[in-house]
Design an enzyme around this catalytic site. Structure first.
Site, mmCIF file in Angstrom:
data_model
loop_
_atom_site.group_PDB
_atom_site.id
_atom_site.type_symbol
_atom_site.label_atom_id
_atom_site.label_comp_id
_atom_site.label_asym_id
_atom_site.label_seq_id
_atom_site.Cartn_x
_atom_site.Cartn_y
_atom_site.Cartn_z
ATOM 1 N N HIS A 164 -4.905 11.974 14.020
ATOM 2 C CA HIS A 164 -5.942 11.980 12.972
ATOM 3 C C HIS A 164 -7.177 11.177 13.359
ATOM 4 O O HIS A 164 -8.206 11.263 12.709
ATOM 5 C CB HIS A 164 -5.387 11.401 11.660
ATOM 6 C CG HIS A 164 -4.275 12.212 11.070
ATOM 7 N ND1 HIS A 164 -4.434 13.532 10.740
ATOM 8 C CD2 HIS A 164 -2.981 11.889 10.770
ATOM 9 C CE1 HIS A 164 -3.286 14.003 10.249
ATOM 10 N NE2 HIS A 164 -2.391 13.024 10.264
ATOM 11 N N HIS A 176 1.013 17.402 9.410
ATOM 12 C CA HIS A 176 -0.384 17.222 9.007
ATOM 13 C C HIS A 176 -1.315 17.882 10.016
ATOM 14 O O HIS A 176 -0.962 18.005 11.193
ATOM 15 C CB HIS A 176 -0.730 15.730 8.917
ATOM 16 C CG HIS A 176 0.096 14.968 7.924
ATOM 17 N ND1 HIS A 176 1.230 14.278 8.287
ATOM 18 C CD2 HIS A 176 -0.046 14.807 6.593
ATOM 19 C CE1 HIS A 176 1.757 13.709 7.208
ATOM 20 N NE2 HIS A 176 1.000 14.013 6.162
ATOM 21 N N ASP A 229 0.855 -1.177 0.000
ATOM 22 C CA ASP A 229 0.000 0.000 0.000
ATOM 23 C C ASP A 229 0.899 1.237 0.000
ATOM 24 O O ASP A 229 1.480 1.590 1.022
ATOM 25 C CB ASP A 229 -0.910 -0.004 1.243
ATOM 26 C CG ASP A 229 -1.777 1.250 1.338
ATOM 27 O OD1 ASP A 229 -1.598 2.179 0.519
ATOM 28 O OD2 ASP A 229 -2.635 1.296 2.239
ATOM 29 N N TYR A 285 8.776 10.513 8.911
ATOM 30 C CA TYR A 285 8.989 9.357 8.035
ATOM 31 C C TYR A 285 10.346 9.305 7.371
ATOM 32 O O TYR A 285 10.617 8.377 6.606
ATOM 33 C CB TYR A 285 7.847 9.304 7.001
ATOM 34 C CG TYR A 285 6.514 9.371 7.712
ATOM 35 C CD1 TYR A 285 6.035 8.252 8.405
ATOM 36 C CD2 TYR A 285 5.786 10.552 7.798
ATOM 37 C CE1 TYR A 285 4.846 8.318 9.133
ATOM 38 C CE2 TYR A 285 4.602 10.624 8.520
ATOM 39 C CZ TYR A 285 4.142 9.507 9.189
ATOM 40 O OH TYR A 285 2.989 9.573 9.915
ATOM 41 N N ASP A 334 7.445 14.891 10.819
ATOM 42 C CA ASP A 334 7.326 14.974 9.358
ATOM 43 C C ASP A 334 7.363 16.431 8.909
ATOM 44 O O ASP A 334 7.385 16.734 7.716
ATOM 45 C CB ASP A 334 6.054 14.256 8.866
ATOM 46 C CG ASP A 334 4.857 14.475 9.760
ATOM 47 O OD1 ASP A 334 4.899 15.410 10.592
ATOM 48 O OD2 ASP A 334 3.880 13.710 9.656
ATOM 49 N N ASP A 362 3.323 18.388 14.158
ATOM 50 C CA ASP A 362 3.311 17.445 13.037
ATOM 51 C C ASP A 362 2.931 18.239 11.774
ATOM 52 O O ASP A 362 2.229 19.245 11.853
ATOM 53 C CB ASP A 362 2.262 16.360 13.316
ATOM 54 C CG ASP A 362 2.254 15.240 12.285
ATOM 55 O OD1 ASP A 362 2.747 14.149 12.602
ATOM 56 O OD2 ASP A 362 1.736 15.455 11.155
HETATM 57 C C1 X5A Z 1 0.475 10.686 11.849
HETATM 58 C C2 X5A Z 1 0.709 11.073 10.426
HETATM 59 C C3 X5A Z 1 -0.038 10.999 8.141
HETATM 60 C C4 X5A Z 1 -1.005 10.307 7.273
HETATM 61 C C5 X5A Z 1 -0.759 10.646 5.815
HETATM 62 C C6 X5A Z 1 -1.732 9.953 4.908
HETATM 63 N N1 X5A Z 1 -0.198 10.677 9.534
HETATM 64 N N2 X5A Z 1 -1.543 10.354 3.545
HETATM 65 O O1 X5A Z 1 1.693 11.729 10.142
HETATM 66 ZN ZN ZN Z 2 2.010 13.762 10.149
#
Ligand code: X5A
Ligand code: ZN
Length: 864
Positions: A321, A360, A206, A491, A451, A358
């Protein structure tokens, strides 16, 4: 009671016959011990000295702080406890300050420390017995013979007999408050890591989820070991979060679905995973997610109980999230949101700040607390005009919260990739930190995704690991230092693990590395900052008089056109990082970390052996260094500083100043504090430059007699006084800030965050000199704030120069430099319109030169 009175009486009869002792200055006075301090009434004297030995300057402060330890006294853990405490809080009104002797401290500590320990509180740093004079000196001694006898009959408190903390809420509360005051301070950093959380992994292919790998956890932990940070932390075990705890935030249905995945085969797992946006189940995912929740709650408990001061939990899966009824974006249970609800419930907290750095948007956290004014949620995130995942309208700056929660949700969307250190710092100075100081949280939770760091394939930002040290350092100045950092994303394994290390190192109290790169936020960042400030203007007092307005036409809003436009834009480019790119960043970081990390000086804070100073600084753990030799100084002065040394007192103070500068230069000590006349500052500055410091930042508070020459740019002077001093107009390297403290409380936050720090971070000094001269227009709270925040610069190298009449200030600042007490800056008051305008004028005047001042787009801002 009778016995303690006798002990004191005995000890006092000895002192009165001794003439020697150190000077306590003219500023202290004798006052009758007030009725609120009743525990100090029956111990043999009725008048006390104010300010006292704890550095409290007003009776109001003494009474406030005393209420928290009176309860400890009632435990009767040692017959001398009251005498010991009273001699510090309500010192006997004699010509000299009488400290308790070391032996008395040791005796009290040995009996009472276990009582504190039962409740998870360490013996307070400020009462380190080594700081008290030996028994040969003039001090309150314990009567050894009688004491031995007493010791036998007194039942010694033991931990086994202690009540469970939860059952005695009031007692526990008392100890919390006790801990929050300068009398006792929690110390230590918790680290929570459980290898089992590496078992959650993707079992099929994935491309969306394949970056969320177990190595994120293990490599971060390995790197922590590598820097010897693990052994410096307090290991706290993880536990499973209970179902009840998970239900604080999630629906029973969500919990049941998650639970049911434990026995599924790959095919079934894949099918359930497909019900969510970017999530994968493994048979052990449920167990890991419960550990992630439990680890987070363990961290909250360790911090709230005072077992540690702060800490970090390395957890997987992440949480921010996930929503009441759904997994999302690699997250199953919302660890941080559950922690906030838990802290509210278990500790009765009324104000929790969640900082989500983060890259996001933690939309899950936003949804959960949208209507809740007790949780202030801040998130910055890659947004690109809603193009970037999760592509929600409600991630924009205009989502400010709903109903009662209006104003308590802060979104700072980044509309470009490539944001870096200065963009993040600008966001802290001009948005988050002023909100946070006004909000005054009791606890801070960080949704700590890395990230947002350099090299990350998701974020595509440029911030280097050391910026996280700075962000952490800023947050440590709030909530009495109660800071819980919980891992979310990240990541790029190398970037992630180095950033984790910078965070933990800072939590441990190490000085923070200098920030690298050009110090100017980019246009797109300034635009976002301007808009979030405009959106929040109705809700925050500090924004009331700021002239914020929305910016409709963003420099990036032609983003849709740009896709077809082959012309590369001048600002950050968006492109998918290749494998090559990942390796390049890895190599860069390998070298970069070697460049920015430095050996931490073995000694934090130095002062000189000058008897008056060192005696006054007791019981602050400062290190004494020898003054520089008198003949050496005379030679140096006649050679280089003759024009600056006009008075004897200047010459006399140089022995201390030069000795400490030398130690700072040689990296033997981190910072130092000296008692010196304001006239010595010019010499100290010229000598610093002579020693090789390239950029010296000087913050001078009060009247300045000799205005140093700052023309060559090696010195940047910010002069804070009540009225503009004649003869010198402001220039790039000499800035006059006219500010008078507010009698109601501390309104200096706006000046420090809105002006001083941005200028200082733009300049990037390698030494900071903070001098307090006569007629200072700032109070102790305001100056303490300066000290706390400026420690993030110049690898914490600070020389503090304080006038000799300022004993209380000296002690407070020594504590701030040593890091011996939790920060406290007095009550927040918002700045008046006049003061806001003052800062605005300065900002307009200097934002071309000192670009970190930029927080809105107006005409005249040059583009970088
Ligand atoms: C915790 C986090 C990111 C999800 C990305 C999905 N989630 N495209 O960094
Ligand atoms: Zn994130």
């Amino acid at each position: 009671m009778f016995l303690t009175a006798k002990i004191l009486g005995f000890a006092l009869s000895g002192f009165l016959s001794v003439a020697a002792g150190f000077d306590i200055g003219l500023s202290t006075k004798c006052v009758v011990i007030p009725k609120e301090l009743d525990m100090c009434h029956k111990i043999g004297y009725s008048e006390m000295r104010l300010p006292n030995l704890m550095g409290h300057t007003s009776m109001g402060e003494v009474i406030l702080k005393s209420t928290t330890w009176q309860h400890l006294a009632h435990t009767d853990c040692h017959p001398h406890l009251r005498t010991f405490l009273c001699s510090l809080f309500a010192p006997v009104c004699l010509d000299t300050f009488i400290h308790p002797c070391r032996s008395m401290c040791v005796a009290v500590r040995d009996s009472c420390a276990p009582v504190l320990a039962c409740h998870g509180h360490p013996w307070p740093h400020s009462l380190d017995c080594d700081r008290f004079p030996a028994d040969e000196d003039m001090c309150l001694a314990s009567l050894t013979k009688e004491y031995k006898h007493l010791h036998k009959v007194l039942p010694k408190p033991a931990c086994q007999a202690c009540p469970a903390v939860e059952e005695f809420f009031t007692h526990k509360r008392v100890l919390e408050v006790f801990c929050a005051n300068n009398f006792a301070m929690a110390s230590g950093t918790a680290l929570i890591y459980d290898e089992e959380m590496t078992t959650h992994k993707l079992l099929w292919s994935d491309p969306v989820c394949d970056i969320e790998v177990p190595e994120r956890l293990s490599s971060s932990y390995e790197q922590l070991k590598c820097y010897h940070l693990v052994e410096r932390c307090v290991h706290v075990p993880a536990r499973e979060g209970s179902e009840e705890e998970i239900l604080l935030v999630h629906s029973l249905e969500h919990l049941e679905v998650a639970k049911s995945t434990q026995t599924m085969n790959d095919e079934e797992l894949k099918r359930v995973s497909g019900n969510y946006d970017a999530f994968f189940f493994h048979p052990n995912t449920y167990r890991c997610a419960r550990l992630a929740v439990g680890a987070t709650l363990q961290l909250v408990d360790a911090v709230m109980s005072g077992k540690v001061c702060n800490g970090m939990a390395l957890v997987r899966p992440p949480g921010h999230h996930s929503q009441r009824n759904a997994a999302n974006g690699f997250c199953l249970f919302n660890n941080v949101a559950i922690a906030a609800e838990y802290a509210k419930l278990k500790y009765g907290l009324q104000r929790i700040l969640i900082v989500d750095w983060d890259v996001h948007h933690g939309q899950g956290i936003q949804y959960i607390f949208e209507e809740d004014p007790s949780v202030l949620y801040f998130s910055w995130h890659r947004y690109e005009h809603q193009e970037f995942w999760p592509s929600l309208k409600e991630s924009n700056y205009d989502a400010v919260g709903l109903g009662k929660g209006e104003g308590f949700n802060i979104n700072l969307p980044w509309n470009k990739v490539g944001m870096g250190n200065s963009d993040y710092l600008a966001a802290f100075f001009h948005v988050l930190l002023p909100m946070a100081f006004e909000f005054d949280p009791e606890l801070i939770l960080v949704s700590s995704g890395y990230d947002s760091g350099i090299g990350d394939p998701e974020g595509q930002m440029n911030a280097t690991p050391e910026v996280f040290a700075h962000l952490t350092h800023f947050l440590m100045q709030l909530a009495n230092g109660k800071l819980c950092v919980i891992l979310e994303g990240g990541y790029h394994l190398k970037s992630l693990s180095e950033s984790v290390c910078m965070t933990v190192k800072t939590l441990l109290g190490d000085p923070v590395p200098q920030i690298t790169g050009e110090m100017a936020p980019c246009l797109s960042a300034i635009e976002s900052i301007q808009n979030v400030r405009a959106a929040h203007k109705p809700y925050w007092k500090w924004l009331m008089y700021e002239d914020t307005s929305f910016l409709q036409n963003l420099s990036t809003s032609s983003h849709l056109l740009k896709k077809t436009n082959t012309n590369p834009s001048t600002e950050h480019e968006s492109k998918m990082p290749s494998n090559d790119e990942t390796v390049k960043v890895e190599r860069f970081l390998e070298l970069h970390m070697k460049n920015i990390l430095f050996p931490v000086p073995p000694i934090k804070t130095a002062t000189t052996t000058d008897a008056k100073v060192s005696a006054h600084l007791l019981p602050v753990p400062v290190h004494l260094v020898k003054e520089m030799d008198k003949t050496e100084i005379k030679a140096l002065v006649s050679g280089s500083y003759a024009d600056l040394v006009k008075e004897d007192k200047t010459l006399l103070s140089l022995g201390s100043i030069l000795a400490i500068l030398d130690k700072i230069m040689k990296k033997e000590v981190c910072n130092g504090i000296v008692e010196s006349p304001a006239s010595s500052v010019a010499v100290a500055l010229r000598h610093s430059v002579r020693l090789g410091f390239q950029r010296v930042l000087c913050i001078f508070v009060g009247d300045m007699q000799i205005i140093p020459n700052t023309e060559d740019g090696k010195i940047l002077m910010i002069h804070i006084c009540e009225k503009e001093q004649s003869g010198k107009s402001s220039s790039k390297h000499y800035i006059s800030l006219n500010w008078k403290e507010d009698a109601e409380g501390n309104d200096f936050f706006s000046a420090v965050l809105g002006f001083i720090l941005p200028v200082a971070y733009s300049y990037q000094p390698n030494l900071t000199v903070i001098a307090v001269g006569p007629n200072r227009s700032l109070g102790i709270s305001e100056i303490s704030l300066l000290f706390a925040l400026l420690q993030g610069l110049a690898e914490s190298r600070i020389l503090a120069m304080i006038e000799d009449t300022e004993r209380n200030l000296m002690q407070s600042l020594a504590k701030a430099l040593v890091g011996a007490s939790a920060p406290h800056f007095g009550v927040y008051v918002p700045p008046t319109q006049e003061k806001v305008n003052k800062i605005k004028i300065l900002r307009d005047q200097f934002q071309q030169e000192w670009k970190m001042l930029q927080c809105s787009v107006k005409d005249g801002i040059s583009r970088n």
